[in-house]
Enzyme design. Structure first.
Site, PDB file in Angstrom:
ATOM      1  N   ASP A 226       0.819  -1.221  -0.021  1.00  0.00           N
ATOM      2  CA  ASP A 226       0.051  -0.190   0.164  1.00  0.00           C
ATOM      3  C   ASP A 226       0.786   1.232  -0.022  1.00  0.00           C
ATOM      4  O   ASP A 226       0.295   2.279  -0.133  1.00  0.00           O
ATOM      5  CB  ASP A 226      -1.129  -0.044   1.052  1.00  0.00           C
ATOM      6  CG  ASP A 226      -0.437   0.039   2.525  1.00  0.00           C
ATOM      7  OD1 ASP A 226       0.868  -0.176   2.617  1.00  0.00           O
ATOM      8  OD2 ASP A 226      -1.346   0.104   3.515  1.00  0.00           O
TER       9      ASP A 226
ATOM     10  N   GLU B 163      -1.239  -5.448   8.447  1.00  0.00           N
ATOM     11  CA  GLU B 163      -0.406  -4.863   9.850  1.00  0.00           C
ATOM     12  C   GLU B 163      -0.775  -5.052  10.994  1.00  0.00           C
ATOM     13  O   GLU B 163      -2.151  -5.082  11.001  1.00  0.00           O
ATOM     14  CB  GLU B 163      -0.159  -3.180   9.544  1.00  0.00           C
ATOM     15  CG  GLU B 163       0.533  -2.783   8.249  1.00  0.00           C
ATOM     16  CD  GLU B 163       0.830  -1.314   8.394  1.00  0.00           C
ATOM     17  OE1 GLU B 163       0.533  -0.540   9.243  1.00  0.00           O
ATOM     18  OE2 GLU B 163       1.324  -1.018   7.138  1.00  0.00           O
TER      19      GLU B 163
ATOM     20  N   GLU C 104       9.646  -4.109  10.211  1.00  0.00           N
ATOM     21  CA  GLU C 104       9.801  -2.734   9.786  1.00  0.00           C
ATOM     22  C   GLU C 104      10.638  -1.836  10.783  1.00  0.00           C
ATOM     23  O   GLU C 104       9.884  -1.775  11.826  1.00  0.00           O
ATOM     24  CB  GLU C 104       8.554  -2.174   9.159  1.00  0.00           C
ATOM     25  CG  GLU C 104       9.169  -0.708   8.484  1.00  0.00           C
ATOM     26  CD  GLU C 104       7.988  -0.186   7.561  1.00  0.00           C
ATOM     27  OE1 GLU C 104       7.007  -0.705   7.149  1.00  0.00           O
ATOM     28  OE2 GLU C 104       8.262   1.144   7.080  1.00  0.00           O
TER      29      GLU C 104
HETATM   30  O1  KIV Z   1       3.486  -1.030   1.556  1.00  0.00           O
HETATM   31  C1  KIV Z   1       4.719  -1.618   1.678  1.00  0.00           C
HETATM   32  O2  KIV Z   1       5.252  -1.404   0.478  1.00  0.00           O
HETATM   33  C2  KIV Z   1       5.401  -2.352   2.625  1.00  0.00           C
HETATM   34  C3  KIV Z   1       6.651  -2.532   2.577  1.00  0.00           C
HETATM   35  C4  KIV Z   1       7.544  -1.528   2.677  1.00  0.00           C
HETATM   36  C5  KIV Z   1       6.994  -3.848   3.346  1.00  0.00           C
HETATM   37  O3  KIV Z   1       4.544  -2.772   3.448  1.00  0.00           O
END
Ligand code: KIV
Length: 273
Positions: A49, A120, A187
Protein backbone atom coordinates in the site's frame (compact mmCIF):
# COMPACT_ATOMS: atom_id res chain seq x y z
CA UNK A 1 5.46 -24.07 -5.93
CA UNK A 2 2.33 -23.97 -8.12
CA UNK A 3 2.30 -24.54 -11.87
CA UNK A 4 0.81 -21.64 -13.81
CA UNK A 5 1.25 -21.87 -17.58
CA UNK A 6 4.10 -24.40 -17.13
CA UNK A 7 6.15 -21.95 -15.06
CA UNK A 8 6.72 -22.79 -11.42
CA UNK A 9 5.60 -20.00 -9.13
CA UNK A 10 6.55 -19.63 -5.52
CA UNK A 11 3.72 -20.04 -3.04
CA UNK A 12 3.46 -18.86 0.57
CA UNK A 13 4.49 -22.41 1.56
CA UNK A 14 7.65 -22.11 -0.58
CA UNK A 15 8.49 -18.85 1.20
CA UNK A 16 7.81 -20.34 4.66
CA UNK A 17 10.10 -23.28 3.85
CA UNK A 18 12.97 -20.89 3.03
CA UNK A 19 13.61 -20.10 6.71
CA UNK A 20 17.13 -21.24 7.57
CA UNK A 21 18.09 -21.82 3.91
CA UNK A 22 19.06 -18.58 2.14
CA UNK A 23 17.86 -14.97 2.50
CA UNK A 24 14.46 -14.30 0.92
CA UNK A 25 14.60 -11.66 -1.83
CA UNK A 26 11.59 -9.41 -2.12
CA UNK A 27 10.63 -6.04 -3.55
CA UNK A 28 7.46 -4.06 -4.03
CA UNK A 29 5.83 -3.92 -7.47
CA UNK A 30 2.76 -1.98 -8.56
CA UNK A 31 2.63 -2.30 -12.36
CA UNK A 32 2.95 -4.99 -15.05
CA UNK A 33 6.21 -3.78 -16.69
CA UNK A 34 8.03 -3.38 -13.37
CA UNK A 35 6.73 -6.77 -12.16
CA UNK A 36 8.09 -8.37 -15.37
CA UNK A 37 11.53 -6.86 -14.75
CA UNK A 38 11.72 -7.74 -11.04
CA UNK A 39 10.04 -11.17 -11.14
CA UNK A 40 13.02 -13.29 -12.28
CA UNK A 41 15.13 -11.94 -9.40
CA UNK A 42 12.63 -12.03 -6.55
CA UNK A 43 11.18 -14.82 -4.40
CA UNK A 44 8.25 -12.57 -3.44
CA UNK A 45 6.70 -9.44 -4.94
CA UNK A 46 4.61 -7.27 -2.65
CA UNK A 47 1.89 -5.03 -4.02
CA UNK A 48 2.39 -2.72 -1.06
CA UNK A 49 0.00 0.00 0.00
CA UNK A 50 3.11 2.19 -0.18
CA UNK A 51 1.78 2.70 -3.72
CA UNK A 52 -0.42 5.45 -2.23
CA UNK A 53 2.69 7.49 -1.46
CA UNK A 54 4.94 6.24 -4.28
CA UNK A 55 2.52 6.39 -7.22
CA UNK A 56 -0.27 8.69 -6.05
CA UNK A 57 1.70 11.25 -4.05
CA UNK A 58 -0.30 10.74 -0.83
CA UNK A 59 1.22 11.86 2.49
CA UNK A 60 0.54 8.48 4.17
CA UNK A 61 -0.90 5.07 3.21
CA UNK A 62 -4.16 5.73 5.11
CA UNK A 63 -6.08 6.92 2.02
CA UNK A 64 -5.36 3.81 -0.07
CA UNK A 65 -8.53 1.95 -1.15
CA UNK A 66 -9.46 -1.67 -1.94
CA UNK A 67 -10.01 -0.66 -5.57
CA UNK A 68 -6.46 0.70 -5.84
CA UNK A 69 -4.98 -2.48 -4.32
CA UNK A 70 -7.05 -4.75 -6.56
CA UNK A 71 -6.23 -2.81 -9.75
CA UNK A 72 -2.51 -2.85 -9.03
CA UNK A 73 -2.68 -6.47 -7.80
CA UNK A 74 -4.15 -7.49 -11.16
CA UNK A 75 -1.45 -5.54 -13.00
CA UNK A 76 1.37 -7.21 -11.05
CA UNK A 77 -0.15 -10.67 -11.51
CA UNK A 78 0.01 -10.12 -15.29
CA UNK A 79 3.76 -9.56 -15.03
CA UNK A 80 4.78 -12.15 -12.41
CA UNK A 81 5.53 -15.69 -13.52
CA UNK A 82 7.91 -16.88 -10.80
CA UNK A 83 7.56 -14.85 -7.61
CA UNK A 84 4.92 -15.33 -4.94
CA UNK A 85 2.64 -12.27 -5.19
CA UNK A 86 1.19 -10.78 -2.01
CA UNK A 87 -1.23 -7.85 -1.94
CA UNK A 88 -1.49 -5.45 1.02
CA UNK A 89 -4.86 -5.02 2.70
CA UNK A 90 -5.46 -1.25 2.86
CA UNK A 91 -6.22 0.67 6.05
CA UNK A 92 -9.84 0.20 7.12
CA UNK A 93 -10.37 -3.04 5.20
CA UNK A 94 -9.57 -5.47 8.04
CA UNK A 95 -9.31 -3.75 11.44
CA UNK A 96 -13.06 -3.71 12.22
CA UNK A 97 -13.63 -7.46 12.63
CA UNK A 98 -12.27 -10.82 11.52
CA UNK A 99 -15.35 -11.22 9.30
CA UNK A 100 -14.65 -7.89 7.55
CA UNK A 101 -11.03 -8.99 7.11
CA UNK A 102 -12.10 -12.31 5.58
CA UNK A 103 -14.57 -10.66 3.19
CA UNK A 104 -11.98 -8.19 1.90
CA UNK A 105 -9.09 -10.67 1.82
CA UNK A 106 -11.24 -13.14 -0.14
CA UNK A 107 -12.16 -10.36 -2.58
CA UNK A 108 -8.48 -9.52 -3.10
CA UNK A 109 -7.62 -13.19 -3.73
CA UNK A 110 -10.56 -13.76 -6.09
CA UNK A 111 -10.21 -10.55 -8.10
CA UNK A 112 -6.41 -10.52 -8.46
CA UNK A 113 -5.46 -14.22 -8.35
CA UNK A 114 -2.63 -13.32 -5.95
CA UNK A 115 -1.11 -15.79 -3.49
CA UNK A 116 -1.97 -14.12 -0.20
CA UNK A 117 -2.54 -10.86 1.64
CA UNK A 118 -0.45 -8.76 4.02
CA UNK A 119 -1.86 -6.95 7.00
CA UNK A 120 -0.26 -4.82 9.70
CA UNK A 121 -0.63 -5.55 13.40
CA UNK A 122 0.47 -7.80 16.23
CA UNK A 123 -1.37 -9.10 19.29
CA UNK A 124 -4.55 -7.23 18.34
CA UNK A 125 -4.60 -9.08 14.98
CA UNK A 126 -3.95 -12.58 16.39
CA UNK A 127 -7.60 -13.67 16.13
CA UNK A 128 -7.98 -12.17 12.64
CA UNK A 129 -4.84 -13.86 11.29
CA UNK A 130 -5.95 -17.18 12.76
CA UNK A 131 -9.47 -16.74 11.28
CA UNK A 132 -8.07 -16.02 7.80
CA UNK A 133 -5.39 -18.71 7.73
CA UNK A 134 -7.76 -21.41 9.00
CA UNK A 135 -10.14 -20.52 6.15
CA UNK A 136 -7.69 -20.70 3.27
CA UNK A 137 -6.16 -17.22 3.13
CA UNK A 138 -2.36 -17.09 3.45
CA UNK A 139 -1.30 -14.11 5.57
CA UNK A 140 1.98 -12.18 5.50
CA UNK A 141 2.24 -10.34 8.83
CA UNK A 142 3.80 -6.91 9.43
CA UNK A 143 5.15 -5.80 12.84
CA UNK A 144 7.51 -3.15 14.17
CA UNK A 145 6.89 0.18 12.46
CA UNK A 146 3.37 0.03 11.03
CA UNK A 147 2.80 2.85 8.52
CA UNK A 148 -1.02 2.51 8.66
CA UNK A 149 -0.88 3.47 12.36
CA UNK A 150 1.20 6.59 11.80
CA UNK A 151 -1.65 8.85 12.98
CA UNK A 152 -1.64 7.28 16.46
CA UNK A 153 2.01 6.30 16.82
CA UNK A 154 3.40 9.67 15.83
CA UNK A 155 5.46 9.24 12.70
CA UNK A 156 8.13 7.20 11.00
CA UNK A 157 11.07 6.29 13.28
CA UNK A 158 12.98 3.14 14.16
CA UNK A 159 11.60 1.24 17.13
CA UNK A 160 12.71 -1.10 19.92
CA UNK A 161 15.13 1.04 21.94
CA UNK A 162 13.03 1.21 25.09
CA UNK A 163 12.12 -1.93 27.06
CA UNK A 164 8.41 -1.34 26.63
CA UNK A 165 8.71 -0.82 22.86
CA UNK A 166 10.89 -3.92 22.47
CA UNK A 167 8.52 -6.01 24.56
CA UNK A 168 5.54 -4.96 22.47
CA UNK A 169 7.29 -5.88 19.18
CA UNK A 170 8.38 -9.23 20.67
CA UNK A 171 4.80 -10.02 21.72
CA UNK A 172 3.44 -8.88 18.34
CA UNK A 173 5.84 -11.10 16.38
CA UNK A 174 5.08 -14.13 18.57
CA UNK A 175 1.31 -13.58 18.20
CA UNK A 176 1.44 -13.33 14.39
CA UNK A 177 3.68 -16.38 14.08
CA UNK A 178 1.49 -18.48 16.40
CA UNK A 179 -1.68 -17.32 14.60
CA UNK A 180 -0.52 -19.01 11.39
CA UNK A 181 1.05 -16.30 9.20
CA UNK A 182 3.48 -17.82 6.66
CA UNK A 183 6.04 -15.02 7.12
CA UNK A 184 6.20 -11.50 8.53
CA UNK A 185 7.69 -8.14 7.66
CA UNK A 186 9.66 -6.48 10.46
CA UNK A 187 9.90 -2.78 9.71
CA UNK A 188 12.06 -0.07 11.30
CA UNK A 189 13.38 -2.11 14.21
CA UNK A 190 16.81 -2.11 15.85
CA UNK A 191 19.15 -4.94 14.89
CA UNK A 192 19.45 -6.87 18.21
CA UNK A 193 15.67 -7.10 18.53
CA UNK A 194 15.18 -8.14 14.88
CA UNK A 195 17.86 -10.80 15.42
CA UNK A 196 16.22 -12.07 18.61
CA UNK A 197 12.75 -12.26 17.00
CA UNK A 198 14.12 -13.99 13.90
CA UNK A 199 15.66 -16.68 16.11
CA UNK A 200 12.54 -17.00 18.25
CA UNK A 201 9.75 -17.34 15.67
CA UNK A 202 9.07 -20.35 13.45
CA UNK A 203 8.31 -18.33 10.31
CA UNK A 204 10.62 -16.21 8.14
CA UNK A 205 11.12 -12.55 9.03
CA UNK A 206 11.54 -10.16 6.11
CA UNK A 207 13.22 -6.92 7.14
CA UNK A 208 12.93 -3.36 5.94
CA UNK A 209 15.09 -1.11 8.07
CA UNK A 210 15.49 -4.09 10.41
CA UNK A 211 19.06 -5.23 9.61
CA UNK A 212 20.63 -8.19 7.81
CA UNK A 213 19.74 -10.42 10.77
CA UNK A 214 16.27 -11.05 9.27
CA UNK A 215 15.51 -14.12 7.13
CA UNK A 216 15.02 -11.91 4.08
CA UNK A 217 14.86 -8.32 2.87
CA UNK A 218 12.28 -6.11 1.20
CA UNK A 219 12.56 -2.58 -0.16
CA UNK A 220 10.20 -0.27 -2.01
CA UNK A 221 11.46 -0.71 -5.61
CA UNK A 222 11.17 2.97 -6.45
CA UNK A 223 13.45 3.75 -3.47
CA UNK A 224 16.13 1.24 -4.39
CA UNK A 225 15.98 2.29 -8.06
CA UNK A 226 16.76 5.88 -7.03
CA UNK A 227 13.53 7.36 -8.37
CA UNK A 228 13.30 9.92 -5.56
CA UNK A 229 15.98 12.62 -5.41
CA UNK A 230 14.66 14.04 -2.16
CA UNK A 231 14.02 10.88 -0.09
CA UNK A 232 16.72 8.52 1.12
CA UNK A 233 16.31 7.19 4.63
CA UNK A 234 19.25 5.36 6.27
CA UNK A 235 17.87 1.88 5.47
CA UNK A 236 17.59 2.50 1.72
CA UNK A 237 20.41 1.84 -0.71
CA UNK A 238 20.16 3.09 -4.29
CA UNK A 239 21.06 0.21 -6.60
CA UNK A 240 20.47 2.54 -9.58
CA UNK A 241 20.02 6.28 -10.09
CA UNK A 242 16.91 6.49 -12.26
CA UNK A 243 15.77 9.99 -11.22
CA UNK A 244 18.66 11.83 -12.91
CA UNK A 245 18.49 9.43 -15.89
CA UNK A 246 14.79 10.24 -16.40
CA UNK A 247 15.34 14.00 -15.98
CA UNK A 248 18.15 13.85 -18.52
CA UNK A 249 16.01 11.90 -21.01
CA UNK A 250 13.09 14.35 -20.64
CA UNK A 251 15.43 17.33 -21.13
CA UNK A 252 16.93 15.78 -24.31
CA UNK A 253 13.44 15.04 -25.64
CA UNK A 254 12.30 18.63 -24.98
CA UNK A 255 15.41 20.00 -26.67
CA UNK A 256 14.96 17.83 -29.78
CA UNK A 257 11.24 18.58 -30.10
CA UNK A 258 11.93 22.31 -29.90
CA UNK A 259 14.76 22.03 -32.46
CA UNK A 260 12.58 19.81 -34.72
CA UNK A 261 15.33 17.14 -34.74
CA UNK A 262 12.80 14.67 -33.28
CA UNK A 263 10.99 12.98 -34.90
CA UNK A 264 13.68 12.32 -37.52
CA UNK A 265 13.18 10.62 -40.88
CA UNK A 266 13.46 7.13 -39.36
CA UNK A 267 10.57 7.88 -36.98
CA UNK A 268 8.30 9.23 -39.72
CA UNK A 269 5.67 7.42 -41.84
CA UNK A 270 5.67 8.23 -45.57
CA UNK A 271 3.19 7.39 -48.35
CA UNK A 272 3.90 4.09 -50.19
CA UNK A 273 5.92 4.58 -53.38
O1 KIV B 1 3.55 -1.08 1.66
C1 KIV B 1 4.69 -1.55 1.53
O2 KIV B 1 5.35 -1.35 0.51
C2 KIV B 1 5.24 -2.32 2.64
C3 KIV B 1 6.67 -2.68 2.57
C4 KIV B 1 7.50 -1.49 2.72
C5 KIV B 1 7.02 -3.75 3.52
O3 KIV B 1 4.54 -2.62 3.56
Amino acid sequence: MSTVGHVKRNTPATIAAMKGTRPIVSLTAYTTPIARLLDPHCDLLLVGDSLGMVLYGMETTVGVTMEMMIGHGQAVMRGAKHACVIVDMPFGSYQESKEQAFRNAARILKETGCDGVKLEGGEEMRETVSFLTSRGIPVFGHVGLMPQQVNTTGGYRSLGRSDSEADKIRRDAKAISEAGAFAMVIEGTIEPLAREITAAVAIPTVGIGASAACDGQILVSDDMLGLFNDFKPRFVKHFAELAPAISKAAASYAEEVKARTFPALEHTFQPKK
